[in-house]
Scaffold this active site. Sequence first.
Site, short mmCIF file in Angstrom:
data_model
loop_
_atom_site.label_atom_id
_atom_site.label_comp_id
_atom_site.label_asym_id
_atom_site.label_seq_id
_atom_site.Cartn_x
_atom_site.Cartn_y
_atom_site.Cartn_z
N MET A 23 44.38 47.17 39.34
CA MET A 23 43.51 46.45 38.42
C MET A 23 43.57 44.95 38.72
SD MET A 23 44.01 48.50 34.81
CE MET A 23 42.84 47.44 33.92
N PHE A 24 42.48 44.27 38.42
CA PHE A 24 42.37 42.80 38.60
C PHE A 24 42.37 42.39 40.07
CE2 PHE A 24 44.90 43.78 34.79
CZ PHE A 24 43.94 43.50 33.83
N GLY A 26 39.66 42.92 42.04
CA GLY A 26 38.28 42.60 42.45
C GLY A 26 37.53 43.75 43.08
N ASP A 93 31.53 53.70 40.86
CA ASP A 93 32.64 52.88 40.36
C ASP A 93 33.66 53.78 39.65
OD1 ASP A 93 34.06 50.56 40.04
OD2 ASP A 93 32.96 49.89 38.26
N GLU A 94 34.89 53.32 39.54
CA GLU A 94 35.95 54.07 38.84
C GLU A 94 36.12 55.48 39.42
OE1 GLU A 94 37.81 52.42 36.93
OE2 GLU A 94 36.67 51.01 35.69
N GLN A 96 38.50 57.05 40.53
CA GLN A 96 39.71 57.80 40.14
C GLN A 96 39.50 58.61 38.87
OE1 GLN A 96 39.39 54.53 39.63
NE2 GLN A 96 39.89 54.23 37.47
N CYS A 150 50.42 38.92 41.73
CA CYS A 150 51.45 39.35 40.79
C CYS A 150 51.63 38.30 39.69
CB CYS A 150 52.77 39.56 41.53
SG CYS A 150 54.13 40.01 40.43
N CYS A 153 55.51 36.89 39.89
CA CYS A 153 56.05 36.04 40.96
C CYS A 153 55.00 35.38 41.84
CB CYS A 153 57.01 36.86 41.83
SG CYS A 153 56.16 38.02 42.91
N CYS A 185 58.11 43.56 41.58
CA CYS A 185 58.11 43.30 40.14
C CYS A 185 57.58 44.48 39.31
CB CYS A 185 57.27 42.06 39.83
SG CYS A 185 57.86 40.56 40.65
ZN ZN Z 1 55.94 40.06 41.92
#
Ligand code: ZN
Length: 191
Positions: A23-24, A26, A93-94, A96, A150, A153, A185
């Site tokens: 997600m996020f 693009g 789209d989508e 999954q 991320c 980090c 992370c």
């Molecule tokens: Zn990270």
Amino acid sequence: MDTSASHSIPRDVGWIEVVCGCMFSGKTEELIRRLRRAQIAKQKVAIFKPRIDKRYSAEHIVSHSDQSLVSTVVDDATEISRLAGDAQVIGIDEGQFFKANLVDVCESLANQGKRVIVAGLDQDYRGKPFEPMPQLLAIAEYITKTLAICVVCGNPADRTQRTTISSERVVVGAKDMYEARCRRCHQPLHD
Ligand code: ZN
């Protein structure tokens, strides 16, 4: 024309493109970009998304940055075959959120000479392959993995971290229930 050579005349050829990532990252923006370019080239474009995704708009595919295109909501991938008509470019789209039969539908559309572009999550919130995207990746001619950043980090992120307590594989909706994380992370057993 020498008809004996007709077998060597190039014919319209289709193919499958997959745009996948967390997600996020693009994915939908990239799908929209490709479809818009095809529309500008006056190619017939048909766009589909699964009914499960009810956020924002029922008739548009919408990226988090609010770009949108008119799309048709379907309950099953077989409807895409039926509704594709003479479209030269098929956007999905989508991916999954479709069942396993999406793979055969895409294969069939590509075999008919259509360009099929599928965007979707390649991993679920635990970091596990999210069917049917792995199967689609295996038969696609072109694969693009989009990366996010991320939030912890700042490294390139390919995982979706769920920030709410739920063991459902799919929690549709509020983007504030998820964030992009890198391999280091990401906490797959968060819940
Ligand atoms: Zn990270």
